[in-house]
Scaffold this motif. Sequence first.
Motif, PDB file in Angstrom:
ATOM      1  N   ASN A 131      12.983  -8.032  -9.685  1.00 34.36           N
ATOM      2  CA  ASN A 131      12.024  -9.154  -9.702  1.00 34.36           C
ATOM      3  C   ASN A 131      10.929  -9.002  -8.641  1.00 34.36           C
ATOM      4  O   ASN A 131      10.569  -9.984  -7.967  1.00 34.36           O
ATOM      5  N   LEU A 132      10.401  -7.804  -8.512  1.00 36.32           N
ATOM      6  CA  LEU A 132       9.330  -7.553  -7.543  1.00 36.32           C
ATOM      7  C   LEU A 132       8.153  -8.487  -7.828  1.00 36.32           C
ATOM      8  O   LEU A 132       7.675  -8.560  -8.960  1.00 36.32           O
ATOM      9  N   ARG A 133       7.680  -9.172  -6.790  1.00 41.70           N
ATOM     10  CA  ARG A 133       6.632 -10.178  -6.961  1.00 41.70           C
ATOM     11  C   ARG A 133       5.251  -9.666  -6.621  1.00 41.70           C
ATOM     12  O   ARG A 133       4.374 -10.426  -6.210  1.00 41.70           O
ATOM     13  N   MET A 134       4.996  -8.400  -6.756  1.00 41.59           N
ATOM     14  CA  MET A 134       3.671  -7.834  -6.499  1.00 41.59           C
ATOM     15  C   MET A 134       3.517  -6.578  -7.336  1.00 41.59           C
ATOM     16  O   MET A 134       4.486  -6.078  -7.912  1.00 41.59           O
ATOM     17  N   SER A 135       2.305  -6.066  -7.416  1.00 39.13           N
ATOM     18  CA  SER A 135       2.073  -4.842  -8.176  1.00 39.13           C
ATOM     19  C   SER A 135       2.633  -3.640  -7.420  1.00 39.13           C
ATOM     20  O   SER A 135       2.892  -3.710  -6.204  1.00 39.13           O
ATOM     21  N   ALA A 136       2.817  -2.543  -8.121  1.00 40.61           N
ATOM     22  CA  ALA A 136       3.300  -1.317  -7.485  1.00 40.61           C
ATOM     23  C   ALA A 136       2.346  -0.860  -6.399  1.00 40.61           C
ATOM     24  O   ALA A 136       2.766  -0.414  -5.327  1.00 40.61           O
ATOM     25  N   GLU A 137       1.046  -0.985  -6.653  1.00 39.34           N
ATOM     26  CA  GLU A 137       0.029  -0.568  -5.681  1.00 39.34           C
ATOM     27  C   GLU A 137       0.060  -1.444  -4.426  1.00 39.34           C
ATOM     28  O   GLU A 137      -0.091  -0.962  -3.304  1.00 39.34           O
ATOM     29  N   GLN A 138       0.262  -2.733  -4.611  1.00 42.01           N
ATOM     30  CA  GLN A 138       0.376  -3.637  -3.471  1.00 42.01           C
ATOM     31  C   GLN A 138       1.640  -3.343  -2.670  1.00 42.01           C
ATOM     32  O   GLN A 138       1.641  -3.394  -1.440  1.00 42.01           O
ATOM     33  N   ALA A 139       2.715  -3.037  -3.392  1.00 44.83           N
ATOM     34  CA  ALA A 139       3.969  -2.693  -2.714  1.00 44.83           C
ATOM     35  C   ALA A 139       3.790  -1.439  -1.864  1.00 44.83           C
ATOM     36  O   ALA A 139       4.254  -1.378  -0.718  1.00 44.83           O
ATOM     37  N   GLN A 140       3.111  -0.441  -2.415  1.00 44.49           N
ATOM     38  CA  GLN A 140       2.890   0.794  -1.660  1.00 44.49           C
ATOM     39  C   GLN A 140       2.098   0.531  -0.389  1.00 44.49           C
ATOM     40  O   GLN A 140       2.410   1.070   0.676  1.00 44.49           O
ATOM     41  N   ALA A 141       1.090  -0.304  -0.484  1.00 43.68           N
ATOM     42  CA  ALA A 141       0.290  -0.625   0.698  1.00 43.68           C
ATOM     43  C   ALA A 141       1.121  -1.376   1.735  1.00 43.68           C
ATOM     44  O   ALA A 141       0.944  -1.186   2.945  1.00 43.68           O
ATOM     45  N   SER A 142       2.049  -2.213   1.279  1.00 47.98           N
ATOM     46  CA  SER A 142       2.857  -3.023   2.189  1.00 47.98           C
ATOM     47  C   SER A 142       3.817  -2.177   3.019  1.00 47.98           C
ATOM     48  O   SER A 142       4.139  -2.527   4.155  1.00 47.98           O
ATOM     49  N   ILE A 143       4.295  -1.060   2.461  1.00 50.00           N
ATOM     50  CA  ILE A 143       5.295  -0.236   3.156  1.00 50.00           C
ATOM     51  C   ILE A 143       4.685   1.056   3.698  1.00 50.00           C
ATOM     52  O   ILE A 143       5.390   2.024   3.972  1.00 50.00           O
ATOM     53  N   GLU A 144       3.372   1.049   3.882  1.00 53.02           N
ATOM     54  CA  GLU A 144       2.632   2.240   4.310  1.00 53.02           C
ATOM     55  C   GLU A 144       3.181   2.841   5.605  1.00 53.02           C
ATOM     56  O   GLU A 144       3.186   4.063   5.776  1.00 53.02           O
ATOM     57  N   ASP A 145       3.671   2.011   6.521  1.00 53.00           N
ATOM     58  CA  ASP A 145       4.097   2.506   7.831  1.00 53.00           C
ATOM     59  C   ASP A 145       5.589   2.801   7.914  1.00 53.00           C
ATOM     60  O   ASP A 145       6.130   2.969   9.011  1.00 53.00           O
ATOM     61  N   THR A 146       6.281   2.853   6.783  1.00 48.85           N
ATOM     62  CA  THR A 146       7.696   3.195   6.764  1.00 48.85           C
ATOM     63  C   THR A 146       7.876   4.594   6.177  1.00 48.85           C
ATOM     64  O   THR A 146       6.922   5.207   5.688  1.00 48.85           O
ATOM     65  N   ASN A 147       9.103   5.082   6.184  1.00 50.68           N
ATOM     66  CA  ASN A 147       9.424   6.363   5.549  1.00 50.68           C
ATOM     67  C   ASN A 147       9.859   6.167   4.101  1.00 50.68           C
ATOM     68  O   ASN A 147      10.602   6.987   3.554  1.00 50.68           O
ATOM     69  N   CYS A 148       9.393   5.084   3.501  1.00 47.58           N
ATOM     70  CA  CYS A 148       9.708   4.788   2.103  1.00 47.58           C
ATOM     71  C   CYS A 148       8.429   4.753   1.275  1.00 47.58           C
ATOM     72  O   CYS A 148       7.342   4.541   1.815  1.00 47.58           O
ATOM     73  N   VAL A 149       8.587   4.963  -0.010  1.00 42.68           N
ATOM     74  CA  VAL A 149       7.452   4.896  -0.932  1.00 42.68           C
ATOM     75  C   VAL A 149       7.855   4.118  -2.176  1.00 42.68           C
ATOM     76  O   VAL A 149       9.031   4.063  -2.542  1.00 42.68           O
ATOM     77  N   ALA A 150       6.869   3.516  -2.809  1.00 38.51           N
ATOM     78  CA  ALA A 150       7.071   2.881  -4.108  1.00 38.51           C
ATOM     79  C   ALA A 150       6.804   3.924  -5.195  1.00 38.51           C
ATOM     80  O   ALA A 150       5.859   4.705  -5.090  1.00 38.51           O
ATOM     81  N   VAL A 151       7.648   3.939  -6.205  1.00 42.81           N
ATOM     82  CA  VAL A 151       7.518   4.898  -7.303  1.00 42.81           C
ATOM     83  C   VAL A 151       7.747   4.153  -8.611  1.00 42.81           C
ATOM     84  O   VAL A 151       8.585   3.253  -8.687  1.00 42.81           O
ATOM     85  N   ASN A 152       7.006   4.519  -9.640  1.00 44.29           N
ATOM     86  CA  ASN A 152       7.244   3.964 -10.967  1.00 44.29           C
ATOM     87  C   ASN A 152       8.182   4.887 -11.743  1.00 44.29           C
ATOM     88  O   ASN A 152       7.941   6.094 -11.809  1.00 44.29           O
ATOM     89  N   VAL A 153       9.239   4.324 -12.302  1.00 48.09           N
ATOM     90  CA  VAL A 153      10.172   5.100 -13.127  1.00 48.09           C
ATOM     91  C   VAL A 153      10.393   4.360 -14.440  1.00 48.09           C
ATOM     92  O   VAL A 153      10.196   3.148 -14.527  1.00 48.09           O
ATOM     93  N   LYS A 154      10.827   5.090 -15.451  1.00 41.88           N
ATOM     94  CA  LYS A 154      11.166   4.466 -16.721  1.00 41.88           C
ATOM     95  C   LYS A 154      12.641   4.082 -16.721  1.00 41.88           C
ATOM     96  O   LYS A 154      13.503   4.865 -16.335  1.00 41.88           O
TER      97      LYS A 154
END
Length: 212
Positions: free
Chosen positions: A98-121
């Motif tokens: 139930n992510l409440r933001m777009s994938a692009e917004q999520a990526q920007a939010s975690i920019e300073d961590t060692n994690c990334v947002a990825v789209n998967v099927k």
Amino acid sequence: MAHRTPVKELWCDATDETSVDFDWSEGYSDRWEVVYPDLDQWDAKQCREWLDDKGYDHDHLGRQNDNYLDGLRELVRERMYESDDYAPVMSYYYALPNLRMSAEQAQASIEDTNCVAVNVKDEYGDWETVLALAGGGMDLSWDICEAYMLLGYLPPLHFCRLPRFSGWKLTAHRAWIIAGCNRSCQVAMAHAKSSLRDLRSVRQTLKSNNAA
């Protein structure tokens, strides 16, 4: 610095999440895709700091240019596309229910961590955004918990046993992450107590049936 949502406002959707095995070495664009940050809300300072951190020159753009901000954003975007910073490197991911933001917004939010947002099927062939690691070789529980919290969740209980790194001090930022983990533990305890009550009720019902 990314926005830190008060712990009491974080969602409980992900407290039970653990890793999901996934092979990133195949199926790119068919089964998974890299996500790049949404730069529309980045100001000139954020763009300059990102370029400086990565060692990219931007002086040629000229701050007096009317299109200076647009030029900075475009330069950042080009450098992002050239890098591997947003590619997952470990063979698993973590769900973002139930992510409440777009994938692009999520990526920007975690920019300073060692994690990334990825789209998967998913199993039905629909795209969903998940969390993955952009680094490895050490316990990244702090980063995973922080990333979940930056995305609006309480951290998964599985990662709340945070490692003690030599020399680390208690900062406001780390205290926030610890508070989020504390809350996840409290939620888990409440669920466990509820399950215990239900089990006692089931046992009593079955016992009553024996006497019927």
